[in-house]
Every structure is written in C-alpha cells, then in structure tokens.
Design a protein around this motif. Structure first.
Motif, PDB file in Angstrom:
ATOM      1  N   TYR A 133     -16.832  -4.802  -4.222  1.00  0.00           N
ATOM      2  CA  TYR A 133     -15.508  -3.650  -4.482  1.00  0.00           C
ATOM      3  C   TYR A 133     -16.411  -2.549  -5.244  1.00  0.00           C
ATOM      4  O   TYR A 133     -16.286  -1.276  -4.953  1.00  0.00           O
ATOM      5  N   ASN A 144      -9.680   0.534  -0.110  1.00  0.00           N
ATOM      6  CA  ASN A 144      -8.524  -0.399   0.467  1.00  0.00           C
ATOM      7  C   ASN A 144      -9.190  -1.634   0.526  1.00  0.00           C
ATOM      8  O   ASN A 144      -9.819  -1.693   1.387  1.00  0.00           O
ATOM      9  N   VAL A 145      -8.333  -2.818  -0.057  1.00  0.00           N
ATOM     10  CA  VAL A 145      -9.185  -4.064   0.154  1.00  0.00           C
ATOM     11  C   VAL A 145      -8.064  -4.963   0.845  1.00  0.00           C
ATOM     12  O   VAL A 145      -6.782  -4.928   0.507  1.00  0.00           O
ATOM     13  N   ASN A 147      -7.682  -9.086   1.741  1.00  0.00           N
ATOM     14  CA  ASN A 147      -7.982 -10.489   1.479  1.00  0.00           C
ATOM     15  C   ASN A 147      -7.120 -11.286   2.423  1.00  0.00           C
ATOM     16  O   ASN A 147      -6.055 -11.360   2.249  1.00  0.00           O
ATOM     17  N   VAL A 167      -8.983 -10.312  -8.354  1.00  0.00           N
ATOM     18  CA  VAL A 167      -8.238  -9.398  -7.898  1.00  0.00           C
ATOM     19  C   VAL A 167      -7.705  -8.473  -9.204  1.00  0.00           C
ATOM     20  O   VAL A 167      -7.665  -7.373  -9.215  1.00  0.00           O
ATOM     21  N   LEU A 178      -9.147   1.261  -6.548  1.00  0.00           N
ATOM     22  CA  LEU A 178      -8.030   0.598  -5.674  1.00  0.00           C
ATOM     23  C   LEU A 178      -7.032   1.556  -5.132  1.00  0.00           C
ATOM     24  O   LEU A 178      -6.177   1.768  -6.136  1.00  0.00           O
ATOM     25  N   TYR A 181      -4.254  -2.931  -1.715  1.00  0.00           N
ATOM     26  CA  TYR A 181      -4.603  -4.465  -1.881  1.00  0.00           C
ATOM     27  C   TYR A 181      -3.596  -4.973  -0.880  1.00  0.00           C
ATOM     28  O   TYR A 181      -2.436  -5.130  -1.068  1.00  0.00           O
ATOM     29  N   PHE A 204       1.911  -3.382  -3.393  1.00  0.00           N
ATOM     30  CA  PHE A 204       0.958  -3.944  -2.571  1.00  0.00           C
ATOM     31  C   PHE A 204       1.434  -4.933  -1.550  1.00  0.00           C
ATOM     32  O   PHE A 204       2.458  -5.013  -1.568  1.00  0.00           O
TER      33      PHE A 204
END
Length: 388
Positions: A133, A144-145, A147, A167, A178, A181, A204
C-alpha cells in the motif's frame, strides 16, 4: 533499475525447469538467475516477487520458509494464448529488521508499477500488504484495497503492526491515501462485533463467505475498482490445502479462489496482486499447485483486459436513469463488455477527495434494484464516503 535487494531463483528450481516441456510456462519466463542476473524488463508486463518475511505473524516462532514448490508448480503449467511477457525476479529475503523488508518491498513495487509492470507478490505474512500500500504514496491520490480473507485484519492500531492488524495501520497512518477497503469471503465468527461495526461506520465493504459462494460474480465490480488485491490463503477451506496450511473447515474452495484471481486479473485498475500466509509442509504439493493455479488465472485475466471504461465516446456505452425516491441514479453499460457502472454525484459544497463525477463499478442487479426503488448498497457507501 536497481533491484540489488532481490536474490535469484534457486538452482534447484532452474534445474527442474530445464526438464519441462518447451511449451511450459517456466520455459517462457524471464528468470532472475545467479548466472544471468536480473533480466531486462523493457517488454515485461507482469513480474513475480517472492518475499520471505513472516516475523510479524502473530504466531511466529522463528520458522523460515521458501517458495520453490510454488515456482516449480507454476513453471510446469502451460500458458493460454497470452500476449503478456512475464518475469520472475526472485526473492526479497528478510532484512535486518521487518521495516527493512518493508522498505525493499515498497521500493520494488513502486519501481515496477511506475514502469506499468504488474507485480505479483508471493509472501509470508499478510502485513506485507501494508508495504504494498505504501508503494502507492506518490503514485496515485487515492487507493482502493481488496482483501480476500476470513477476517478484516483491522486489529488494535495502537499496537505494533501484525498480520492480523495491518489494515488499522493502513487506515490511521499518514499519508492518508485509502479510499475504499473491501473484504471478500469474511466469516462472522472470526471477527469481533466491534470490528464489524467499525467496517460499517467507515462505509467499507464486506462480503460474507456465504454470499460469495452463492454468487461469485457479486465480487467482480469490487475487484474492478481495486488497485491492490491481497489474498490470505487462510481464506481457503482446509480440505483444499496441505497440512500446515489448514485453518478452517469453511472457506472458499479452489474454484472460487481461482475465479476471484481471474476477476482481479481482468480489472483494468488492479496494478498489484499479492498472495500471503503461505506455510509449506511435507505434503506441500496441493497448496503449491493451488497458488500456481491462482497465479495462472490472474495472468489469464490480465490477458483478457478490455478498455471498457472510457465514457468520452457515446458509442462505447448505453446510459440508463432510474428514479429512487427523489434521487436520479445514472447507470452506464459498456457496449463492449456488458459491464455496468453507476455515477456517484459530486457534492459541490463538500471538499471531497475525488473532485469529479465518480463512476463506480456495479452489477446489472444493482440497476434492477434501483428500478424497484431500492438504493444499491455500494452506491450508498461510496456516496457517504464522498461526503466525509
């Protein structure tokens, strides 16, 4: 490019590679070897990097691991009709401290992404996602992540970073980059109610294992909107993996995790992809082969990317408007791929992070919901985040 912190692929893997069919993937890769050094990356589209770091695993007791079995399994597969050039750049070994390893990971990813090369990170503990990141700090304004995990990994951000709390560090450590997520495949009993509430308060996204297994295409829009995709192998159910890798009787099956990897590949935005929490054991072939197949599907996806998100030309899309209460929701459907987007309006009086009409990937079902006077949840969360 200076990658002097990368060590070459082992001679054992290279010797194994020599015995493979001339058509096998391993014979078509550019490989970092002791003899030839780091390959020329000028025409490379995808680069594999191993990271042998697991000291921030909460259960770490000094064990080491290697990635030879994954490489052997991946090299032995046959490519599709692909037009991408791939390289295996070898491994980043543990640094003097974990921070040193993070720095090497961050530097490598940053250099590769700048060259429009997609790094695939094969890793130890998933806290390496934090370094991934941070590689984007000076690349794009908002990240944008996604997981793929049975847990949210928010953790207690006041404590040192671990593989179950990275996180929290991504959210709270400066610079704040961020935007969204999303967790795919979470299992409620592995997450405290406080964490579930926090995910909702921050708008999120989270997709329960049952939802994902019931309709895997549900996660395609989320992956279409991701820059970074991080996969925790403990999200895979124990019957699919080797002895040490077993974590939970419930989880994603092999077909589902490969479908997710392919969705990540076909996303035009995904520019780094990581698979973490690999724990080799004596009966390792099955996990190594599963990871190899995930890699295969990711690369397959990259080869089928279609530039379908250019809405400057009217011929590229159809526009639909649905009324929900007093709100006009504007949808776009690509004429090339049939994929859908929804517009998030820009609020003029709010100093929002994106400063433009944002198009959010969505599904055809979201449009049908809107036609039935129901606000799509993704739109609502993104809209709320834009107001913050």
């Amino acid at each position: 490019m200076n990658f002097n912190f990368l060590s070459p692929v082992s001679d054992l893997v290279l010797a194994h590679n020599e015995l493979l069919s001339a058509q096998a993937l391993g014979r078509k890769l550019k490989i970092h070897s002791e003899k030839n050094g780091i390959p020329n990356l000028d025409d490379v589209n995808i680069a594999i990097i191993g990271v042998l770091e697991n000291r921030n695993d909460v259960n770490y007791i000094g064990e080491t691991f290697g990635l030879d079995e994954i490489r052997k399994a991946f090299y032995s597969l046959f490519p599709g009709t692909w037009n991408t050039t791939m390289a295996d750049l070898g491994d980043i070994h543990k640094g003097e401290t974990v921070e040193d390893t993070y720095f090497a990971v961050k530097t490598a990813i940053n250099l590769l992404v700048k060259k429009n090369i997609i790094p695939i990170i094969l890793g130890g503990s998933q806290d390496l996602t934090y370094a991934n990141y941070r590689a984007y700090d000076n690349l794009i304004p908002m990240v944008n992540v996604v997981n793929v995990d049975s847990k949210f990994d928010l953790g207690d951000s006041s404590k040192p970073i671990k593989n179950n709390s990275f996180v929290g560090k991504i959210i709270l450590n400066q610079p704040y980059n961020l935007f969204n997520y999303a967790t795919v495949g979470y299992q409620t009993y592995f997450n405290s109610q406080e964490e579930i509430d926090l995910m909702n308060q921050l708008y999120f996204e989270s997709y329960r294992l049952g939802e994902v297994s019931h309709n895997i295409s549900l996660v395609e829009p989320v992956l279409r909107d991701a820059n970074i995709v991080s996969v925790d192998l403990t999200s895979v159910k124990s019957s699919e993996v080797s002895l040490k890798q077993k974590f939970s009787p419930n989880g994603l099956n092999g077909k589902e995790i490969c479908a997710i990897a392919r969705y990540a590949g076909i996303s035009n935005k995904v520019s780094s992809f990581g698979i973490y929490e690999y724990k080799p054991s004596k009966d390792d072939e099955i996990t190594a082969m599963l990871v190899a197949q995930m890699l295969w599907y990711f690369v397959e996806g990259v080869n089928y990317r279609v530039k379908d998100d250019d809405f400057t030309n009217d011929n590229n899309y159809q526009k639909f408007i649905a009324l929900v209460d007093d709100d006009e929701l504007i949808f776009y459907k690509s004429t090339k791929t049939g994929r859908w987007w929804i517009e998030i309006p820009f609020i003029t009086e709010v100093n929002n992070k994106l400063k433009r009409h944002t198009l959010l990937p969505c599904t055809h079902e979201d449009y049908l919901d809107a036609c039935n006077n129901k606000v799509p949840e993704r739109w609502y969360k993104a809209f709320r985040k834009n107001c913050v």
